[in-house]
Design an enzyme around this catalytic site. Structure first.
Site, PDB file in Angstrom:
ATOM      1  N   GLU A  62      39.862  39.796  39.452  1.00  0.00           N
ATOM      2  CA  GLU A  62      40.084  38.775  38.970  1.00  0.00           C
ATOM      3  C   GLU A  62      41.574  38.444  39.116  1.00  0.00           C
ATOM      4  O   GLU A  62      42.794  39.120  39.580  1.00  0.00           O
ATOM      5  CB  GLU A  62      40.651  38.967  36.968  1.00  0.00           C
ATOM      6  CG  GLU A  62      40.414  37.228  36.398  1.00  0.00           C
ATOM      7  CD  GLU A  62      40.741  36.720  35.045  1.00  0.00           C
ATOM      8  OE1 GLU A  62      39.701  36.278  34.960  1.00  0.00           O
ATOM      9  OE2 GLU A  62      40.674  38.203  34.289  1.00  0.00           O
ATOM     10  N   ARG A 134      34.464  38.465  36.273  1.00  0.00           N
ATOM     11  CA  ARG A 134      34.759  37.063  35.779  1.00  0.00           C
ATOM     12  C   ARG A 134      34.060  36.652  36.785  1.00  0.00           C
ATOM     13  O   ARG A 134      34.344  36.797  38.321  1.00  0.00           O
ATOM     14  CB  ARG A 134      35.579  36.500  35.221  1.00  0.00           C
ATOM     15  CG  ARG A 134      35.599  36.925  33.740  1.00  0.00           C
ATOM     16  CD  ARG A 134      36.827  35.924  32.623  1.00  0.00           C
ATOM     17  NE  ARG A 134      37.067  36.646  31.589  1.00  0.00           N
ATOM     18  CZ  ARG A 134      37.704  36.632  30.868  1.00  0.00           C
ATOM     19  NH1 ARG A 134      38.908  37.050  31.944  1.00  0.00           N
ATOM     20  NH2 ARG A 134      38.640  37.673  29.805  1.00  0.00           N
TER      21      ARG A 134
END
Length: 269
Positions: A62, A134
């Site tokens: 991320e 994510r």
């Protein structure tokens, strides 16, 4: 009244794109999975464990560092130290002011990660796998959605964000393809405990209530399937739920079991 979109976008909103899920992996491509889960659930630790266990896989972390140090473009000559802003800190301190800015930048940075080409090393791997921490989907259906429901995104900001999100995924199509999700599931109380343990300065004001809200968003989207999604194939995307309420970071036996489950899940795709 919401303004009418061009036909191409109306079709997109109706679920005609992208053809990312439930598709067989083509020759030369890779299985592409996203790790999803609440703040401080253990995604970064889990990603490092995957990298250690499967060194041939390609991992995309991320882009938190980018959010913490956003460089502003300026025509004036200024020192580099004056040219950076911690957008992550700004959105936590003034969510109603910075939520739209943060979510737009977050969406773009996640999209860029999913558009990165396969590495030479991965291309030489018999069964290549890409893992993302994510995705552009949790950006919309977890975080931006939650901020809108809390009132930090206005209705017009939420409308613009969704139209931009839909348009970008339509334009890039299969290049943003994912084949499934690994959902790391833990109680909000456990996430708060881990959040305090890691001590990220921007997160010190996060309360249990916020983590409970995000937990509900994850459960509604990935488990209960009650979240309204705008991409037909996303509704049928394989989701593998991994209970990580136990602290697995220093537990070799638990780590081995988690990695075994991930490998078995990928074989089912």
């Amino acid at each position: 009244m919401r303004p009418l979109l061009p036909l191409r976008l109306r079709r997109a909103a109706a679920g005609a794109l992208p053809r990312c899920f439930g598709k067989a992996r083509r020759g030369g491509s890779a299985w592409r999975l996203s790790i999803e889960g609440n703040i401080a659930v253990g995604k970064s630790t889990f990603l490092r464990l995957l990298g250690k266990t499967f060194p041939e896989w390609q991992m995309a972390t991320e882009p938190v560092a980018k959010w913490q140090k956003v460089q502003a473009s300026s025509t004036r000559e200024t020192s580099s130290s004056q040219n950076f802003g911690n957008l992550l800190q700004m959105v936590y301190q003034e969510p109603s002011r910075w939520s739209y800015t943060f979510q737009t930048y977050s969406c773009m940075s996640r999209l860029k990660a999913q558009l990165e080409p396969l590495s030479e090393k991965l291309l030489k791997t018999p069964d290549p796998v890409q893992i993302f921490e994510r995705s552009v989907y949790s950006d919309r259906y977890i975080f931006a959605k939650n901020l809108f429901e809390l009132g930090h995104l206005t209705e017009i900001e939420w409308t613009i964000y969704q139209d931009l999100h839909t348009f970008l995924l339509q334009e890039f199509g299969d290049r943003t393809a994912l084949h499934g999700f690994l959902y790391l599931q833990a109680t909000p109380e456990k996430c708060l405990e881990r959040l305090h343990r890691r001590g990220r300065p921007e997160e010190k004001a996060i309360q249990l209530e916020y983590l409970e809200q995000l937990h509900t968003q994850h459960e509604n989207w990935l488990v209960k399937k009650t979240t309204e999604v705008h991409f037909e194939n996303l509704r049928n995307a394989p989701v593998f739920v991994l209970n990580v309420n136990h602290d697995f970071e220093d537990d070799p036996a638990e780590q081995e079991e988690l990695m075994r489950k991930v490998k078995a899940f990928i074989k089912t795709l």
